[in-house]
Design an enzyme around this catalytic site. Structure first.
Site, PDB file in Angstrom:
ATOM      1  N   LYS A  32     -32.045  13.898 -13.517  1.00 16.20           N
ATOM      2  CA  LYS A  32     -30.819  14.535 -13.076  1.00 16.20           C
ATOM      3  C   LYS A  32     -31.122  15.782 -12.420  1.00 16.20           C
ATOM      4  O   LYS A  32     -31.814  16.579 -12.507  1.00 16.20           O
ATOM      5  CB  LYS A  32     -30.159  14.970 -14.473  1.00 16.20           C
ATOM      6  CG  LYS A  32     -28.954  15.414 -14.404  1.00 16.20           C
ATOM      7  CD  LYS A  32     -28.063  15.516 -15.797  1.00 16.20           C
ATOM      8  CE  LYS A  32     -28.758  16.254 -16.880  1.00 16.20           C
ATOM      9  NZ  LYS A  32     -28.202  16.323 -18.100  1.00 16.20           N
ATOM     10  N   LYS A  99     -27.774   6.046 -16.820  1.00 10.55           N
ATOM     11  CA  LYS A  99     -26.768   6.656 -17.470  1.00 10.55           C
ATOM     12  C   LYS A  99     -25.487   6.736 -16.474  1.00 10.55           C
ATOM     13  O   LYS A  99     -25.495   7.456 -15.516  1.00 10.55           O
ATOM     14  CB  LYS A  99     -27.086   7.897 -17.898  1.00 10.55           C
ATOM     15  CG  LYS A  99     -28.218   7.940 -18.960  1.00 10.55           C
ATOM     16  CD  LYS A  99     -29.123   9.426 -19.210  1.00 10.55           C
ATOM     17  CE  LYS A  99     -28.033  10.464 -19.542  1.00 10.55           C
ATOM     18  NZ  LYS A  99     -28.500  11.878 -19.329  1.00 10.55           N
TER      19      LYS A  99
END
Length: 243
Positions: A32, A99
């Site tokens: 991320k 995700k």
């Protein structure tokens, strides 16, 4: 409820942090870019390099002892074609767990349906946001679409931790409802060391961290000592396990 502690999801911003997270005992290494938003995405080249490193871990450590690998698809508008394209991009790089942020929108169900084909080929995790009054009614739709799991995070990182928005009772209801639909569960959102004891009792499969692991907050650099503190706190015996 099982007394097994939740797994540790560590969000990392580069390959060096990947190695630190693995060495520090992370159960899921989560790719991320915190500078790019709540679910900021890595570039395609960086994702490819990360998958190569993760595959090398499999050779070195064995398939079952390396951590799992996930990546965020970025802060996408809730437009079905766009959200599916972003998630497909992550999966095409070879990342096994994708995700996808499901921000508050009247198009949420359409976006979930658009992701169903990908959910048949990869492990897709839907991410709801505690500071956007999440609708737990969509958990059934995630289950029907073949999602592997669901997390609760926070969209505005300046609005406090997850625990400032949802209490443990509500989070426990979320976990129970998600499990009813066959979904694994995770809790994240500016979590702090002091949040861990109460959240362990909620019974989620994973707790996710970024800022608590870093020197200088979530956009800083991952600090092995801070990671070690979180790892240790997750594995401290609870009152029930002492009995």
């Amino acid at each position: 409820m099982s007394e097994t502690p939740p797994g540790l999801l560590a969000s990392v911003a580069d390959l060096h942090e990947m190695e630190l997270a693995r060495a520090g005992g992370a159960d899921i290494v989560d790719l991320k870019q915190p500078a790019f938003g709540a679910l900021g995405a890595w570039s395609q080249d960086a994702l490819t390099a990360a998958v190569m490193l993760w595959n090398a871990w499999g050779v070195q450590l064995g398939e079952h002892t390396r951590p799992a690998l996930s990546a965020t698809a970025g802060d996408q508008p809730m437009v079905p074609a766009l959200i599916r394209a972003a998630a497909e991009r992550v999966a095409e790089a070879g990342v096994p767990i994708v995700k996808v942020g499901l921000f508050a929108s009247k198009h949420t169900n359409e976006c979930i349906e658009a992701l169903a084909p990908l959910a048949g080929r990869a492990r897709v995790i839907g991410v709801l946001f505690a500071d956007e009054a999440p609708d737990f009614g969509i958990l059934a739709a995630l289950g029907r679409a073949g999602f592997a799991g669901v997390m609760i995070d926070t969209a505005d990182k300046k609005a406090g931790p997850l625990t400032a928005h949802l209490d443990p009772l509500t989070l426990g209801q979320f976990v129970a409802e998600a499990r009813r639909h066959g979904l694994i569960t995770g809790l994240a959102g500016s979590l702090r060391l002091e949040d861990i004891p109460a959240l362990i009792g909620v019974g989620a499969d994973y707790l996710g961290f970024r800022g608590a692991l870093c020197e200088g907050g979530r956009t800083g650099t991952l600090d092995p000592m801070r990671l070690g503190q979180v790892y240790a706190r997750l594995r401290e015996p609870t009152d029930s396990s002492r009995a």
